[in-house]
Design an enzyme around this catalytic site. Structure first.
Site, PDB file in Angstrom:
ATOM      1  N   GLY A  95     -13.886  -5.798 -13.365  1.00  0.00           N
ATOM      2  CA  GLY A  95     -13.963  -4.737 -14.378  1.00  0.00           C
ATOM      3  C   GLY A  95     -13.824  -3.375 -13.713  1.00  0.00           C
ATOM      4  N   GLU A 131      13.210   5.032  11.197  1.00  0.00           N
ATOM      5  CA  GLU A 131      13.463   6.481  11.216  1.00  0.00           C
ATOM      6  C   GLU A 131      13.467   7.000   9.785  1.00  0.00           C
ATOM      7  OE1 GLU A 131      17.049   7.369  13.362  1.00  0.00           O
ATOM      8  OE2 GLU A 131      16.297   6.379  15.184  1.00  0.00           O
ATOM      9  N   PRO A 132      13.355   8.311   9.615  1.00  0.00           N
ATOM     10  CA  PRO A 132      13.368   8.836   8.240  1.00  0.00           C
ATOM     11  C   PRO A 132      14.576   8.337   7.451  1.00  0.00           C
ATOM     12  CG  PRO A 132      12.778  10.578   9.787  1.00  0.00           C
ATOM     13  CD  PRO A 132      13.120   9.376  10.621  1.00  0.00           C
ATOM     14  N   GLU A 151      12.447  -8.111   0.183  1.00  0.00           N
ATOM     15  CA  GLU A 151      13.847  -8.343  -0.191  1.00  0.00           C
ATOM     16  C   GLU A 151      14.640  -8.765   1.057  1.00  0.00           C
ATOM     17  OE1 GLU A 151      12.131  -5.474  -1.130  1.00  0.00           O
ATOM     18  OE2 GLU A 151      11.697  -6.414  -3.066  1.00  0.00           O
ATOM     19  N   GLN A 162      -9.393  -7.140 -11.674  1.00  0.00           N
ATOM     20  CA  GLN A 162      -9.610  -7.394 -13.105  1.00  0.00           C
ATOM     21  C   GLN A 162     -10.967  -8.070 -13.347  1.00  0.00           C
ATOM     22  OE1 GLN A 162      -7.505  -6.124 -15.156  1.00  0.00           O
ATOM     23  NE2 GLN A 162      -8.389  -6.865 -17.062  1.00  0.00           N
ATOM     24  N   GLN A 196     -15.057 -19.214 -19.409  1.00  0.00           N
ATOM     25  CA  GLN A 196     -13.997 -20.129 -18.981  1.00  0.00           C
ATOM     26  C   GLN A 196     -12.844 -19.368 -18.319  1.00  0.00           C
ATOM     27  OE1 GLN A 196     -11.340 -22.165 -21.819  1.00  0.00           O
ATOM     28  NE2 GLN A 196     -12.178 -24.059 -21.016  1.00  0.00           N
ATOM     29  N   SER A 217      15.185  -0.531   6.555  1.00  0.00           N
ATOM     30  CA  SER A 217      15.767  -1.883   6.483  1.00  0.00           C
ATOM     31  C   SER A 217      17.060  -1.938   7.291  1.00  0.00           C
ATOM     32  CB  SER A 217      16.085  -2.241   5.033  1.00  0.00           C
ATOM     33  OG  SER A 217      14.946  -2.118   4.230  1.00  0.00           O
ATOM     34  N   GLN A 269       7.579 -13.486  15.080  1.00  0.00           N
ATOM     35  CA  GLN A 269       6.121 -13.514  15.319  1.00  0.00           C
ATOM     36  C   GLN A 269       5.431 -12.405  14.530  1.00  0.00           C
ATOM     37  OE1 GLN A 269       4.404 -14.757  19.046  1.00  0.00           O
ATOM     38  NE2 GLN A 269       3.196 -12.886  19.191  1.00  0.00           N
ATOM     39  N   GLU A 270       6.064 -11.223  14.478  1.00  0.00           N
ATOM     40  CA  GLU A 270       5.486 -10.107  13.715  1.00  0.00           C
ATOM     41  C   GLU A 270       5.257 -10.544  12.260  1.00  0.00           C
ATOM     42  OE1 GLU A 270       7.363  -6.311  14.145  1.00  0.00           O
ATOM     43  OE2 GLU A 270       6.446  -5.480  12.344  1.00  0.00           O
TER      44      GLU A 270
END
Ligand SMILES: Cc1cc2nc3c(=O)[nH]c(=O)nc-3n(C[C@H](O)[C@H](O)[C@H](O)COP(=O)(O)OP(=O)(O)OC[C@H]3O[C@@H](n4cnc5c(N)ncnc54)[C@H](O)[C@@H]3O)c2cc1C
Length: 386
Positions: free
Chosen positions: A346, A134-135, A374, A343, A286, A139, A248-249
């Site tokens: 380029g 929800e807004p 987290e 990277q 390299q 978490s 599972q998710e």
């Protein structure tokens, strides 16, 4: 896709299925992705094609029109091969239907609901979503405010959900509501809400940083009357069901993360062999070769752990902490791989038309949804400190 060591958990039958998914994806997904990104969603037709090809709900028992395939390796092959296309929107949205939302209906749906909805879920006529966030509560799911009030022969639901994957196109959503706000987690219940129910509406797909072909949006509930048959399982047990199914998710997200990482690496190996600088291909520097070697090593280690988790889960033995380890580490790795691959491209790596440029934007959210990384560490630490 190049594997640097042999895969041990898949048989010849699995390989045949893999080839079928790959062929389908090459024809029906990759060529349409740019258009779907512009539309902020895949097409409805694509869902029907997936259904026709037999890739939706393979685990549904035959009595409801499915194939009854309970070998989760097939589901994981589907996610892996979608990841290898590099088309992250479809690689997230289709498996969510199969392996994240459908299990709630299979495990907790009433017989009436199963008979009505499972055939449509398999054919692609009914697209699924799951709405917890929800807004004001992500978490901290226990802090959700949306309510369902028992009115005798039905419930009345109110509130809103946000950031819902497949939200705009969904025909059926598993939605968490508080049936008893005083009880915290024990007051949460899961319901099925159908598109078209009076008082249920959807926002426009969000303009996201990445996953442009994904219809992520808000859902609004204004005095929606939900029949009692649409309660999933028992009242007050919704939080427990979420905690059970979320393992599972997390494996599904981890699988998409490692598979997309493999796609970025392959695209970058090809690119560095072609791009010339100082009179030779950049693959001859390299630094380029060492960077690719480092990424290949980390991806291989991630792939081995992923395959191990899939095997464990297939035996019903992958616990929440192990699934969280896979989700946390492989989504972190995906972001690192995407960044390094940009990277090595380029300036071209920063262009949307390049797979790694899109990947750089697509990867970031994998560390946020399905529980932030987290929160994954929180879950892992509970096992570590037990
Ligand atoms: C593209 C997209 C698709 C999504 N799809 C869905 C979907 O289909 N269904 C659905 O229900 N939700 C979905 N979500 C929502 C997603 O699951 C939440 O965004 C996520 O759980 C985080 O919640 P939040 O955004 O409220 O962040 P918050 O919970 O406010 O977190 C903000 C920060 O605080 C940290 N934090 C919070 N609590 C703790 C803690 N206890 N310890 C340490 N750190 C903490 C977080 O890790 C994060 O870094 C989606 C989100 C996005 C962006």
């Amino acid at each position: 896709m190049q594997n640097f060591i042999p895969r041990k958990i898949y048989t010849e039958e699995h390989d045949m299925y893999r080839q079928a998914v790959r062929d389908f994806a090459q024809k029906e997904i990759t060529p349409h992705n740019a258009e779907w990104e512009r539309n902020h969603m895949v097409s409805r037709e694509s869902w029907l094609k997936l259904g026709e090809a037999g890739f939706l709900g393979i685990q549904v028992p035959e009595v409801y029109g499915g194939l009854g395939i309970e070998d989760f390796r097939y589901n994981m092959i589907f996610t892996e091969e979608l990841g290898h296309t590099g088309c992250a929107g479809p690689a997230v949205g289709y498996p969510l239907h199969n392996d994240i939302v459908l299990p709630y209906i299979l495990h907790y749906g009433t017989e009436d609901v199963k008979r009505k909805w499972l055939p449509k879920i398999i054919s692609g006529e009914a697209i699924l979503a799951v709405a917890m966030t929800e807004p004001g509560a992500g978490s901290d799911l226990q802090g959700m405010c949306a309510t369902a009030v028992d009115k005798g022969d039905h419930y009345v639901v109110n509130g809103s959900k946000t950031f819902i994957t497949n939200g705009y196109l969904c025909d059926l959503a598993v939605v968490a509501f508080k049936t008893n706000p005083a009880l915290g987690a024990k007051g949460i219940s899961l319901f099925l809400v159908e598109a078209g129910m009076k008082g249920f509406s959807k926002g426009k797909p969000f303009d996201k940083v990445g996953l442009h072909a994904q219809d992520t949006c808000e859902l609004f509930f204004d005095n929606v009357e939900i029949p009692k048959t649409h309660l999933l399982g028992e009242e007050g047990k919704g939080f427990g069901y979420l905690m059970t199914e979320l393992a599972q998710e997390r494996l599904v997200v981890a699988q998409s993360a490692i598979s997309l990482s493999e796609a970025y690496l392959e695209a970058t190996i090809d690119y560095t062999k072609q791009r010339q600088a100082f009179g030779k291909p950049i693959s001859e520097f390299q630094n380029t070769r060492y960077k690719l070697a480092e990424l290949a090593t980390e991806i291989t280690m991630g792939r081995v752990f992923m395959d191990y988790c899939v095997e464990l889960h297939n035996e019903g033995k992958c616990d929440s902490a192990t699934a969280s380890m896979a989700k946390y580490k492989l989504t972190d790795l995906q972001c690192k791989v995407a960044d390094e691959c940009v990277q090595l491209h380029g300036g071209y790596g920063y262009m949307w038309e390049y797979l790694v440029g899109r990947g750089f934007a697509d990867a970031r959210v994998q560390r946020i949804y399905a529980g932030t990384n987290e929160i994954m560490k929180e879950l892992i630490s509970r096992k570590v400190m037990a």
